[in-house]
Scaffold this motif. Structure first.
Motif, PDB file in Angstrom:
ATOM      1  N   TRP A   1       3.331  -3.265  -9.967  1.00  0.00           N
ATOM      2  CA  TRP A   1       3.690  -1.960 -10.114  1.00  0.00           C
ATOM      3  C   TRP A   1       4.413  -1.810 -11.443  1.00  0.00           C
ATOM      4  CZ3 TRP A   1       2.481   1.820  -6.463  1.00  0.00           C
ATOM      5  CH2 TRP A   1       1.885   1.396  -5.403  1.00  0.00           C
TER       6      TRP A   1
ATOM      7  N   CYS B   1      -4.013   7.012  -2.955  1.00  0.00           N
ATOM      8  CA  CYS B   1      -3.713   5.814  -2.584  1.00  0.00           C
ATOM      9  C   CYS B   1      -3.535   4.812  -3.196  1.00  0.00           C
ATOM     10  CB  CYS B   1      -4.658   5.554  -1.242  1.00  0.00           C
ATOM     11  SG  CYS B   1      -4.224   3.916  -0.252  1.00  0.00           S
TER      12      CYS B   1
ATOM     13  N   THR C   1       0.746  -1.125   0.125  1.00  0.00           N
ATOM     14  CA  THR C   1       0.000   0.086   0.092  1.00  0.00           C
ATOM     15  C   THR C   1       0.829   1.155   0.024  1.00  0.00           C
ATOM     16  OG1 THR C   1      -1.778  -1.356   1.229  1.00  0.00           O
ATOM     17  CG2 THR C   1      -1.917   1.144   1.208  1.00  0.00           C
ATOM     18  N   LEU C   2       0.622   2.226  -0.929  1.00  0.00           N
ATOM     19  CA  LEU C   2       1.037   3.530  -1.096  1.00  0.00           C
ATOM     20  C   LEU C   2       0.128   4.632  -0.605  1.00  0.00           C
ATOM     21  CD1 LEU C   2       3.882   4.905  -1.633  1.00  0.00           C
ATOM     22  CD2 LEU C   2       3.058   4.870  -3.767  1.00  0.00           C
TER      23      LEU C   2
ATOM     24  N   LEU D   1       1.151   9.619  -7.557  1.00  0.00           N
ATOM     25  CA  LEU D   1       1.733   8.836  -6.357  1.00  0.00           C
ATOM     26  C   LEU D   1       3.397   9.222  -5.961  1.00  0.00           C
ATOM     27  CD1 LEU D   1       0.307   5.396  -7.468  1.00  0.00           C
ATOM     28  CD2 LEU D   1      -0.469   6.833  -5.322  1.00  0.00           C
TER      29      LEU D   1
ATOM     30  N   VAL E   1       7.766   4.685  -4.651  1.00  0.00           N
ATOM     31  CA  VAL E   1       7.671   3.721  -3.947  1.00  0.00           C
ATOM     32  C   VAL E   1       8.963   2.760  -3.731  1.00  0.00           C
ATOM     33  CG1 VAL E   1       6.710   2.106  -5.898  1.00  0.00           C
ATOM     34  CG2 VAL E   1       6.092   1.568  -3.646  1.00  0.00           C
TER      35      VAL E   1
END
Length: 204
Positions: free
Chosen positions: A137, A131, A120-121, A167, A170
């Motif tokens: 990914w 989110c 979860t990011l 976003l 990550v």
């Protein structure tokens, strides 16, 4: 356990002939969909890549020579009881990566990463940050550290355009990675007079 033993044996048997040809072992894959496939990847030596470019590849003749030697050696070892197909190839443009060090020359490239478990990011209660809860990914490789790497999430359209997602970067621990490969973006030609659907300009 048997897969690890097969991979270790393939690497041990292949290394002498791969080294003699001035190449390096990139990795070994085993696929069990139907007939087992044992696939060995070989690549150009890093020193040659610096002068020939990162996409320089071993020749077909070199791959065939490795396949002949490795096939005979595996028959002598008699480790694989089931019927199998041996393949020797280059990693190619959409190469699979087998360790973090292999990623370092590809900073800035687009990667597709599949994880064992979703990550979860972002926070649901943060209105300024989107989110995402994903097992898959896609992103631009921004950094490689000792035990993780960093992606800047992107969206890749069917036309081959790459757009940044809303976003933050990550961080993906290598231990959580099921597979990671480089995405070679094929840009689909836009028909004359047809405007792009997206308003945000894509990455170059």
């Amino acid at each position: 356990m048997i897969e690890n033993t097969i991979k270790e044996t393939v690497i041990r048997l292949a290394e002498p002939v791969v080294d003699s040809l001035g190449l390096v072992l990139w990795g070994v894959e085993i696929q069990r969909a139907g007939r087992m496939i044992v696939r060995l990847y070989v690549d150009t030596h890093p020193e040659l890549r610096q002068t020939q470019g990162v996409d320089a590849s071993p020749s077909i003749d070199q791959c065939e020579e490795i396949s002949r030697h490795l096939g005979l050696a595996l028959e002598v070892e008699d480790l694989i009881a089931a019927a199998y197909t041996l393949e020797v190839s280059t990693p190619g443009l959409m190469r699979v990566f087998f360790d973090l060090e292999q990623l370092r020359p590809y900073l800035g490239d687009i990667m597709e990463v599949k994880l064992h478990m979703p990550i979860t990011l972002g926070q649901h209660n943060d209105t300024d940050v989107a989110c995402a809860h994903r097992r898959l990914w896609r992103g631009r490789l921004a950094a490689v550290q000792d035990d993780f790497f960093v992606l800047e999430p992107v969206t890749v359209t069917a036309e081959g355009d790459v757009y940044p997602e809303t976003l933050p970067p990550v961080s993906l621990p290598w231990a959580t990675v099921r597979s990671v490969n480089r995405m070679h973006i094929f840009r689909r030609p836009v028909k004359p007079g047809k405007a792009r659907a997206e308003n945000t300009p894509p990455f170059n």
